[in-house]
Design a protein around this motif. Structure first.
Motif, short mmCIF file in Angstrom:
data_model
loop_
_atom_site.label_atom_id
_atom_site.label_comp_id
_atom_site.label_asym_id
_atom_site.label_seq_id
_atom_site.Cartn_x
_atom_site.Cartn_y
_atom_site.Cartn_z
N THR A 199 34.76 -17.80 -6.65
CA THR A 199 33.46 -17.96 -6.08
C THR A 199 33.27 -17.07 -4.44
O THR A 199 32.61 -16.56 -4.25
N ASP A 200 34.50 -16.98 -3.88
CA ASP A 200 34.53 -16.15 -2.75
C ASP A 200 34.63 -14.63 -2.98
O ASP A 200 33.84 -13.96 -2.44
N GLY A 201 35.06 -14.20 -4.32
CA GLY A 201 34.89 -12.83 -4.63
C GLY A 201 33.85 -12.28 -5.00
O GLY A 201 33.17 -11.51 -4.62
N VAL A 202 32.86 -13.32 -5.65
CA VAL A 202 31.47 -12.98 -6.03
C VAL A 202 30.52 -12.95 -4.76
O VAL A 202 29.66 -12.03 -4.85
N GLY A 203 30.83 -13.65 -3.73
CA GLY A 203 30.11 -13.63 -2.60
C GLY A 203 30.44 -12.26 -1.79
O GLY A 203 29.36 -11.80 -1.15
N ARG A 204 31.58 -11.68 -1.77
CA ARG A 204 31.85 -10.65 -1.26
C ARG A 204 31.25 -9.36 -1.94
O ARG A 204 31.60 -8.12 -1.32
N LEU A 205 30.93 -9.44 -3.12
CA LEU A 205 30.37 -8.37 -3.85
C LEU A 205 29.24 -7.77 -3.23
O LEU A 205 28.59 -6.65 -3.30
N GLY A 206 28.36 -8.83 -2.54
CA GLY A 206 27.13 -8.59 -1.87
C GLY A 206 26.18 -8.13 -2.76
O GLY A 206 25.41 -7.30 -2.37
N LEU A 207 25.95 -8.74 -3.90
CA LEU A 207 24.90 -8.75 -4.97
C LEU A 207 23.64 -9.36 -4.14
O LEU A 207 23.70 -10.17 -3.63
N ALA A 208 22.33 -8.53 -4.71
CA ALA A 208 21.08 -9.18 -4.34
C ALA A 208 21.16 -10.46 -4.89
O ALA A 208 20.29 -11.39 -4.34
N ARG A 209 21.41 -10.83 -6.08
CA ARG A 209 21.23 -12.16 -6.84
C ARG A 209 22.61 -12.45 -7.25
O ARG A 209 23.33 -12.02 -7.90
N ARG A 210 22.98 -13.62 -6.82
CA ARG A 210 24.54 -14.22 -6.96
C ARG A 210 24.40 -14.62 -8.33
O ARG A 210 23.52 -15.89 -8.75
N PRO A 211 25.34 -14.38 -9.22
CA PRO A 211 25.49 -14.62 -10.57
C PRO A 211 26.07 -16.04 -10.40
O PRO A 211 27.08 -16.43 -9.77
N ALA A 212 25.84 -16.91 -11.72
CA ALA A 212 26.68 -18.14 -11.84
C ALA A 212 27.90 -17.70 -12.40
O ALA A 212 28.26 -16.97 -13.03
N LEU A 213 28.91 -18.71 -12.10
CA LEU A 213 30.18 -18.69 -12.31
C LEU A 213 30.85 -19.65 -13.37
O LEU A 213 30.70 -20.79 -13.20
N SER A 214 31.08 -19.19 -14.39
CA SER A 214 31.90 -19.86 -15.44
C SER A 214 33.45 -19.65 -15.82
O SER A 214 33.58 -18.61 -16.08
N VAL A 215 33.95 -20.79 -15.54
CA VAL A 215 35.65 -20.45 -15.55
C VAL A 215 36.25 -21.18 -16.64
O VAL A 215 35.83 -22.63 -16.50
N ARG A 216 36.93 -20.78 -17.76
CA ARG A 216 37.92 -21.42 -18.36
C ARG A 216 39.19 -21.06 -18.46
O ARG A 216 39.50 -19.91 -18.48
#
Length: 224
Positions: A199-216
């Motif tokens: 979740t922190d890594g996705v936020g640090r990517l700086g994307l315009a639209r934050r994608p949903a995260l699915s972890v298994r």
């Protein structure tokens, strides 16, 4: 404060404090620059990048140029009292004689329809699906991140979590699918750490639209 020595009485000299003033020739903004923008201060991103479509546009331009040049040459030949080309006479006779439900007529109409729809789709869609738009820090600068690069960054972050043996990351435009294999620790604990880290890594990517995260998270397959 300082004292003046060499006389009978003691005098205290005033202390002058140095103030920060703008140097001559420099504006106030240059003397006190604004802090750099951060990802949280930016506007809500930009749209997708549009592909130049060079190959379809070039092929279509060549076909139109060839057809227009051939037709123009034939019309000029007819105007100069020369017979029309055989292909144009045959095409005109065939269109006049063949019925609308003829097989070749329907095939030609279907091919023309498919090509037309394909060109409309190319003109109406942005393309470049592998490039994810990033949030803008400046209005005159646009940045994009390749999906493979984003997946590699998230995979490296996931491998830092204790207990993770291997990770597969599939980066989509709206969803990040993570499949991890853990060879020790409780699966719930590993999943919780992966959720927090990614979740922190996705936020640090700086994307315009934050994608949903699915972890298994699963255990490795038993050999034998």
């Amino acid at each position: 404060m300082s004292e003046l020595h060499g006389s009978g009485d003691t005098r205290y000299l005033p202390v002058i404090e140095k103030t920060t003033e703008a140097e001559p020739g420099r504006s106030a903004s240059a003397a006190d620059p604004a802090p750099p923008p951060t990802l949280g201060d930016t506007a809500d991103g930009s749209g997708r990048f549009w592909s130049a479509r060079r190959v379809p546009a070039g092929v279509l331009a060549l076909l139109v140029l060839a057809a227009a040049g051939l037709l123009l040459y034939d019309v000029a030949a007819v105007r100069a009292d020369q017979p029309a080309m055989h292909w144009r006479r045959s095409l005109a006779d065939g269109l006049a004689e063949r019925p609308l439900d003829d097989t070749w007529t329907l095939v030609g109409a279907g091919v023309a329809t498919v090509l037309g729809l394909w060109l409309i789709v190319l003109a109406a869609t942005p393309g470049l699906r592998d490039v994810l738009p990033m949030r803008r820090a400046h209005t005159d600068v646009r940045a994009g991140l390749h999906r493979d690069a984003a997946a590699m960054v998230l995979r490296d972050r996931a491998m830092e979590v204790s207990g993770v043996q291997s990770v597969k990351v599939r980066m989509g435009r709206t969803k990040v699918d993570v499949r991890a294999v853990s060879h020790f620790r409780e699966l719930d604990d590993v999943r919780a750490d992966l959720d927090a880290t990614l979740t922190d890594g996705v936020g640090r990517l700086g994307l315009a639209r934050r994608p949903a995260l699915s972890v298994r998270v699963a255990r490795p397959d038993r050999k034998g």
